[in-house]
Design a protein around this motif. Structure first.
Motif, mmCIF file in Angstrom:
data_model
loop_
_atom_site.group_PDB
_atom_site.id
_atom_site.type_symbol
_atom_site.label_atom_id
_atom_site.label_comp_id
_atom_site.label_asym_id
_atom_site.label_seq_id
_atom_site.Cartn_x
_atom_site.Cartn_y
_atom_site.Cartn_z
ATOM 1 N N GLY A 7 0.814 -1.211 0.000
ATOM 2 C CA GLY A 7 0.000 0.000 0.000
ATOM 3 C C GLY A 7 0.845 1.258 0.000
ATOM 4 N N THR A 8 1.980 1.219 0.691
ATOM 5 C CA THR A 8 2.896 2.356 0.684
ATOM 6 C C THR A 8 3.475 2.573 -0.708
ATOM 7 N N ALA A 9 3.797 1.486 -1.386
ATOM 8 C CA ALA A 9 4.362 1.588 -2.743
ATOM 9 C C ALA A 9 3.374 2.192 -3.721
ATOM 10 N N LEU A 10 2.071 2.057 -3.435
ATOM 11 C CA LEU A 10 1.041 2.495 -4.381
ATOM 12 C C LEU A 10 0.464 3.860 -4.054
ATOM 13 N N LYS A 11 0.919 4.495 -2.981
ATOM 14 C CA LYS A 11 0.388 5.813 -2.634
ATOM 15 C C LYS A 11 0.677 6.809 -3.754
ATOM 16 N N GLY A 12 -0.375 7.500 -4.208
ATOM 17 C CA GLY A 12 -0.238 8.441 -5.304
ATOM 18 C C GLY A 12 -0.272 7.799 -6.673
ATOM 19 N N GLN A 54 -10.560 -15.329 -13.975
ATOM 20 C CA GLN A 54 -10.741 -14.307 -12.959
ATOM 21 C C GLN A 54 -9.422 -13.634 -12.607
ATOM 22 N N VAL A 55 -9.454 -12.324 -12.363
ATOM 23 C CA VAL A 55 -8.340 -11.592 -11.767
ATOM 24 C C VAL A 55 -8.681 -11.360 -10.304
ATOM 25 N N TRP A 56 -7.815 -11.847 -9.419
ATOM 26 C CA TRP A 56 -8.017 -11.735 -7.977
ATOM 27 C C TRP A 56 -7.057 -10.696 -7.415
ATOM 28 N N LEU A 57 -7.563 -9.779 -6.618
ATOM 29 C CA LEU A 57 -6.737 -8.798 -5.926
ATOM 30 C C LEU A 57 -6.684 -9.183 -4.450
ATOM 31 N N CYS A 58 -5.515 -9.597 -3.975
ATOM 32 C CA CYS A 58 -5.335 -10.031 -2.592
ATOM 33 C C CYS A 58 -4.807 -8.857 -1.774
ATOM 34 N N VAL A 59 -5.551 -8.448 -0.754
ATOM 35 C CA VAL A 59 -5.217 -7.265 0.026
ATOM 36 C C VAL A 59 -5.177 -7.621 1.505
ATOM 37 N N CYS A 81 -6.964 -2.095 3.505
ATOM 38 C CA CYS A 81 -6.583 -1.658 2.164
ATOM 39 C C CYS A 81 -7.815 -1.148 1.412
ATOM 40 N N ASP A 82 -7.710 0.035 0.794
ATOM 41 C CA ASP A 82 -8.847 0.604 0.070
ATOM 42 C C ASP A 82 -8.478 0.915 -1.381
ATOM 43 N N ARG A 140 -11.908 -8.862 -5.120
ATOM 44 C CA ARG A 140 -11.049 -8.510 -3.994
ATOM 45 C C ARG A 140 -11.123 -9.616 -2.930
ATOM 46 N N VAL A 141 -9.951 -10.019 -2.417
ATOM 47 C CA VAL A 141 -9.867 -11.037 -1.372
ATOM 48 C C VAL A 141 -9.056 -10.462 -0.221
ATOM 49 N N GLN A 142 -9.612 -10.461 0.966
ATOM 50 C CA GLN A 142 -8.859 -9.988 2.134
ATOM 51 C C GLN A 142 -8.122 -11.157 2.759
#
Length: 418
Positions: A161-166, A185-190, A194-195, A204-206
């Protein structure tokens, strides 16, 4: 399973101090290298000669088996040396930093063929990892699913998440582009809290907070197991943002977020550096006096190295002479026993494989070299990093992760001969 959220699978590991996200300098080392990843054999054709001056992002090598796939310069510089083993197998291509030129690529591409061509020519194809076997995908491979990892539970890992700020817009554009590469399917693992934006069609998968829940192999095994006829890809979230940035601007990202941790450091570092950076430069001025060892990767699954490995985002600096044997306390005790070291079934071992894999049965199958049983128990979705915690828990010799690689290599050889 109704109490699963109260007792998440995985293990609490000794905490590793990580530098604050507010202090994140850019550190470009004077040298950087393109190297083969662990267990990777790259037969290449050089596109430049030694002493050539190159731009950041410029293609320097291409694969002989897949000529559309290029390996590109991690920084602007001069080619110091190109080292190849027999059969044109890449050892390393070393660059000295010089200049600030950047290579431009076409952008605003829409169709799948053009997207694949762009990713392969710009070096981003290498950020994808295909399971089974953990290889870079072939140029024409179509995955059954793609997992985007926006969480990492390895001790000392930087927060994606820090790497993606901005870079939220780039990330969303990259996610949208990935959907063109698969009919699955494309899965986003967070992780928790994470928002990140999620385009339509992405699930989205937590993931849980304990290790190894933040590893791709554990999530792939749970949600969409890989098969020989249905490969599954994984990719780091920051690499997805790099893809979105390339599509928007035609320029490759110059750096990635990397944490530098370990007992041999005076204080941890969180920095942005180029791919293939010189590990000595990343720890310079922060290492305690005395001999030390540099690892690309975490203390659990890293390997002693000179250069930052292609997919790594951690550097670990440990005290001791180079080449020292890092022994587990349990293994040291068992080495004094008269009989060979056993793997003792424990609840911790089950948790070390995420609580969703029959750990003892899988380890028996790996130890006996039974590829059919190992595949049935989930080995085709796993790589060495997914079993590194089991190595730590058991202190097994040979390592469970090495046994996994031997079984996967045997399956790959049989498939190639079929």
């Amino acid at each position: 399973m109704m109490f699963a959220h109260l007792f998440p699978a995985g293990l609490h590991l000794p905490p590793v101090a990580v530098a604050a996200a507010e202090d994140c300098p850019v550190v470009l080392t004077d040298e950087a290298a393109i190297t083969a990843d662990r267990n990777e054999e790259l037969r290449v054709e050089p596109l430049v000669t030694e002493d050539a001056l190159v731009a950041q992002g410029q293609p320097l090598l291409r694969l002989r088996a897949n000529p559309t796939i290029a390996l590109v310069a991690p920084m602007a510089g001069r080619v110091a040396r190109i080292e190849l083993k027999p059969g044109r197998r890449l050892t390393r291509l070393v660059l000295f930093r010089e200049g600030e030129h950047r290579h431009d690529y076409p952008h605003g591409l829409q169709d799948e063929t053009a997207l694949r061509g762009l990713m392969q020519g710009a070096g981003l194809w290498r950020n994808l990892r295909s399971r089974p076997f953990g290889r870079m995908p072939d140029s024409g491979e179509r995955p059954a699913a793609i997992f985007v990892m926006a969480t990492d539970t390895r001790p000392g890992a930087p927060d994606p998440g820090t790497a993606l700020k901005g870079r939220e817009e780039d990330f969303a554009m990259g996610l949208d582009a990935l959907q063109r590469l698969t009919a699955g399917q494309v899965w986003l693992c967070v992780g928790k809290g994470c928002d990140l934006p999620v385009p339509a069609g992405v699930s989205r998968v937590q993931c849980g907070p304990l290790h190894p829940q933040g590893l791709a192999g554990i999530q792939i095994h749970h949600l969409h197991p890989a098969r020989l006829d249905a490969p599954v890809w994984d990719i780091h979230a920051e690499d997805v943002a790099d893809l979105g940035g390339l599509l928007a601007t035609g320029l490759l990202a110059e750096t990635r977020l990397v944490s530098v941790t370990g007992a041999a450091l005076r204080e941890p570092r969180l920095l942005r550096c180029q791919s293939g950076a010189d590990l000595r430069g990343l720890g310079h001025g922060f290492v305690r006096p005395g001999p030390h060892r540099l690892f690309s990767g975490s203390a659990l699954d890293g390997q002693q190295a000179h250069w930052l490995a292609p997919r790594d985002r951690q550097v670990t600096v440990l005290p001791g002479a180079a080449g020292a044997d890092h022994r587990h306390w349990f293994g040291a005790a068992l080495r004094r026993a008269a009989r060979p070291m056993p793997v003792i079934p424990t609840a911790a071992l089950e948790q070390a494989l995420g609580g969703d894999i029959p750990a003892h049965a899988l380890i028996r199958a790996l130890a006996s070299g039974d590829p059919e049983a190992a595949a049935r128990l989930g080995a085709l979705s796993l790589l060495e990093e997914d079993l590194a915690l089991a190595d730590y828990i058991t202190g097994a010799v040979p390592r469970v992760s090495a046994q996994l690689r031997a079984v996967l290599q045997g399956i790959a050889t049989e498939e190639a001969a079929a």
